[in-house]
Design a protein around this motif. Structure first.
Motif, PDB file in Angstrom:
ATOM      1  N   GLN A  39     -19.152  13.805  52.341  1.00 51.46           N
ATOM      2  CA  GLN A  39     -18.823  14.932  51.467  1.00 51.46           C
ATOM      3  C   GLN A  39     -18.739  16.190  52.304  1.00 51.46           C
ATOM      4  OE1 GLN A  39     -21.295  15.478  47.976  1.00 51.46           O
ATOM      5  NE2 GLN A  39     -19.618  16.549  46.959  1.00 51.46           N
ATOM      6  N   LYS A  43     -15.511  19.856  48.626  1.00 51.09           N
ATOM      7  CA  LYS A  43     -14.689  18.670  48.354  1.00 51.09           C
ATOM      8  C   LYS A  43     -15.492  17.599  47.645  1.00 51.09           C
ATOM      9  CE  LYS A  43     -11.400  19.246  52.144  1.00 51.09           C
ATOM     10  NZ  LYS A  43     -10.724  18.560  53.285  1.00 51.09           N
ATOM     11  N   GLU A  44     -14.784  16.693  47.004  1.00 50.49           N
ATOM     12  CA  GLU A  44     -15.451  15.588  46.336  1.00 50.49           C
ATOM     13  C   GLU A  44     -15.958  14.571  47.368  1.00 50.49           C
ATOM     14  OE1 GLU A  44     -13.111  15.550  42.038  1.00 50.49           O
ATOM     15  OE2 GLU A  44     -13.163  13.757  43.294  1.00 50.49           O
ATOM     16  N   ARG A  45     -16.972  13.858  46.959  1.00 48.13           N
ATOM     17  CA  ARG A  45     -17.488  12.792  47.814  1.00 48.13           C
ATOM     18  C   ARG A  45     -16.436  11.704  47.976  1.00 48.13           C
ATOM     19  NH1 ARG A  45     -23.079  11.383  45.817  1.00 48.13           N
ATOM     20  NH2 ARG A  45     -21.904  10.636  44.021  1.00 48.13           N
TER      21      ARG A  45
END
Length: 121
Positions: A39, A43-45
């Motif tokens: 991650q 930002k998204e994982r």
């Protein structure tokens, strides 16, 4: 007590290499899909790579194919992520994870605390 303990993160220049390790304990290693998420800030994982239980087949996100290699040592209950040709966009906190019913985020049973990887340009 279940533990996933990561190590090996750090600062590296673009084009360099790092190897992450994840030592697992407290559960039956061979019964789980096990691998790595990352991650980055804002930002998204993202699932990076994992080894499928049963046949041990390695799977990779498109963004790391050909550059990262996942492996495991079942005698040590440890999974590794060899990262080559690192890019600044690989900068993130990398988490080891294990899932009994799969490796998507909703299926993860255990998470490590994470290790920072920073790639400078």
């Amino acid at each position: 007590e279940v533990q996933l303990v990561e190590s090996g993160g750090g600062l590296v220049q673009a084009g360099g290499s790092l190897t992450l390790s994840c030592a697992a304990s407290g559960f039956t290693f061979d019964d789980y899909d096990i691998g790595w998420f990352r991650q980055a800030p804002g930002k998204e994982r993202e699932g990076v790579s994992y080894m499928r239980r049963g046949d041990g087949r390695p799977l990779y996100a498109d963004s790391v194919k050909g550059r990262f290699t996942i492996s495991s040592d079942h005698a040590k209950n440890t999974v590794y992520l060899q990262m080559n040709s690192l890019k600044p966009e690989d900068t993130a906190v990398y988490h080891c994870a294990a899932g009994f019913d799969g490796f998507g985020s909703p299926y993860i049973d255990y998470w490590g605390q994470g290790t920072q990887v920073t790639v400078s340009s």
